[in-house]
Design a protein around this motif. Structure first.
Motif, PDB file in Angstrom:
ATOM      1  N   ALA A 372      -3.908   2.347   6.986  1.00 40.15           N
ATOM      2  CA  ALA A 372      -4.767   3.141   6.105  1.00 40.15           C
ATOM      3  C   ALA A 372      -6.039   3.636   6.780  1.00 40.15           C
ATOM      4  O   ALA A 372      -6.488   4.761   6.528  1.00 40.15           O
ATOM      5  CB  ALA A 372      -5.116   2.331   4.854  1.00 40.15           C
ATOM      6  N   GLN A 373      -6.632   2.816   7.642  1.00 40.79           N
ATOM      7  CA  GLN A 373      -7.925   3.175   8.222  1.00 40.79           C
ATOM      8  C   GLN A 373      -7.857   4.400   9.122  1.00 40.79           C
ATOM      9  O   GLN A 373      -8.862   5.067   9.348  1.00 40.79           O
ATOM     10  CB  GLN A 373      -8.492   1.982   9.001  1.00 40.79           C
ATOM     11  N   LYS A 374      -6.678   4.718   9.643  1.00 45.63           N
ATOM     12  CA  LYS A 374      -6.559   5.883  10.525  1.00 45.63           C
ATOM     13  C   LYS A 374      -5.863   7.071   9.863  1.00 45.63           C
ATOM     14  O   LYS A 374      -5.539   8.054  10.530  1.00 45.63           O
ATOM     15  CB  LYS A 374      -5.817   5.495  11.810  1.00 45.63           C
ATOM     16  N   LEU A 375      -5.646   6.988   8.559  1.00 47.66           N
ATOM     17  CA  LEU A 375      -4.972   8.066   7.843  1.00 47.66           C
ATOM     18  C   LEU A 375      -5.976   8.973   7.141  1.00 47.66           C
ATOM     19  O   LEU A 375      -7.048   8.538   6.722  1.00 47.66           O
ATOM     20  CB  LEU A 375      -4.006   7.484   6.800  1.00 47.66           C
ATOM     21  N   GLU A 376      -5.595  10.245   6.992  1.00 51.00           N
ATOM     22  CA  GLU A 376      -6.406  11.197   6.243  1.00 51.00           C
ATOM     23  C   GLU A 376      -6.076  11.102   4.759  1.00 51.00           C
ATOM     24  O   GLU A 376      -5.079  10.491   4.361  1.00 51.00           O
ATOM     25  CB  GLU A 376      -6.134  12.615   6.753  1.00 51.00           C
TER      26      GLU A 376
END
Length: 420
Positions: A372-376
């Protein structure tokens, strides 16, 4: 410790446990995932809100998420789809907070969504995007704490992509519906069988020889058309997409506008995800005794306000069957109040199909928690490797073996030098 909940009757729990265990027999892929989740706890400490149909199959998913370490709260994604014994079992036997009562009114339905959100979820799991919509419209104070979510349905994915396109989506969503092991099987085989099951349970009519109109030829429509034809019905398809309409013709169905189909149909089923697919002009053209059913997610596909306005009386003639007496003397029959007929009048999809859909939900929740932390803030599709792994597990459980590429074949497929 008291478990937060709002259910119909906790004394129904023993029956619910038996039915949950029966469904589990047909869900071997989810069982394998649950065993790994018990060991690895990939969702440890993650607060989750799930808005799903509270059925025996969903119960097995909820137990899997719990065993993976999730702090889960579950509410219904449809007022008529909750199986009250299952809700009771989840609370009383499995310790999972549930907010769902079969037949709840609209106010109670949304109160339950709010109660399921009260613990401040970090992940959401939706079937129709009502939790996402509630967070964005009414509980924006909780939005910052949500890192991601998953969505189960075509209808929900349409809503979420519209939000993303408008720049309104507050966190990334994984479109579980787009997995091949979901829409190719759940939508086609699951919806096909369970929709026809719901119609027959509600009416006890013979399908053979009836003119059966299917509105929409997506995967769900394909499944219903196939099953109706298999039982001897004369199937007509209505479509707005020329490619899907052409496919329906090539599959051997009659294709025509709803305005024409309305004059000849005996049974109508909508599966489009749109509004007023059966509208007033169609209702005005239908034969006396026509049967109306919806298997799209929301009860907006049949214009119920128009049907009520055209009627001088309404009565329930069988469970899940309402007779509308029109002002011109005709009678039209609405199944399941225009809601999902496979859940309002039957038990929903068979567990063997939901095994793959909920395997996608479980692995999707794990994937989105890890990434989640690297998703837009947009809608993502299930990774292909997750899809393939679920298919492999399902084949293994069915005792089916397949071929694998040799090294020579792999080299050939990745090269460009060889040709004629």
């Amino acid at each position: 410790m008291s478990i937060p909940c709002d259910i119909a009757n906790p004394r129904l729990a023993p029956e619910g446990v038996r039915r949950i265990e029966w469904a589990a027999r047909e869900m071997p892929v989810l069982r394998l995932i649950r065993e790994r989740f018990q060991r690895e706890k990939p969702l440890r400490g993650i607060r989750m809100t799930a808005c799903l149909h509270v059925t025996t199959e969903t119960a097995n998913l909820a137990i899997t998420l719990r065993d993976g370490g999730a702090d889960l709260r579950l509410c219904a994604s449809n007022p008529l789809s909750t199986q009250d014994d299952v809700a009771a079992a989840l609370v009383e036997e499995y310790g999972i907070p549930v907010f769902a009562i079969c037949g709840e009114d609209n106010a109670t339905y949304y109160r339950h969504i709010h109660q399921a959100l009260e613990h401040g979820p970090q992940l959401t799991m939706d079937d129709g995007a009502d939790v996402v919509a509630t967070l964005h419209k009414e509980r924006r104070d909780l939005l910052a704490g949500v890192v991601g979510g998953t969505e189960e349905t075509t209808t929900g994915v349409i809503r979420l992509r519209a939000m993303a396109a408008a720049g309104a989506l507050g966190y990334p969503i994984l479109a579980v519906n787009e997995a091949d092991t979901k829409h190719l099987f759940d939508n086609r085989y699951g919806t096909g069988q369970s929709t026809v099951d719901g119609i027959i349970r509600a009416t006890n009519i013979l399908l053979a020889g009836k003119v059966f109109v299917v509105a929409g030829y997506g995967w769900c429509g394909r499944g219903v058309a196939s099953r109706a034809r298999g039982m001897g019905a004369q199937v007509i398809v209505t479509e707005v997409d020329p490619v899907k309409a052409l496919e329906a013709v090539m599959d051997g169905y009659r294709v025509m506008p709803m305005a024409e189909a309305a004059k000849v149909g005996d049974i109508f089923v909508t599966l489009t995800g749109d509004i007023n697919v059966i509208d007033r002009q169609h209702l005005e053209a239908m034969k006396d005794g026509a049967i109306l059913a919806n298997s799209g997610h929301f009860d907006s596909e049949i214009n119920l306000k128009a049907l009520q306005a055209m009627s001088e009386g309404k009565r329930q003639v069988r469970p899940s069957v309402d007779e509308y007496r029109l002002q011109d003397g005709r009678k039209l029959y609405l199944l399941g109040e225009g809601r999902l007929v496979n859940l309002a009048a039957a038990e929903g999809h068979p567990a063997a199909v939901m095994d793959m859909s909920f395997a996608n939900q479980a692995l999707g929740a794990e994937w989105i928690a890890q990434n989640a932390q690297k998703l837009e803030k947009k809608v993502y599709e299930i990774p292909h490797e997750v899809d393939e792994e679920i298919a492999r597990l399902k084949l293994h459980a069915m005792g089916v073996q397949i071929d694998y590429l040799t090294e020579e074949q792999q080299r050939y497929l990745s090269s460009w030098q060889e040709g004629t």
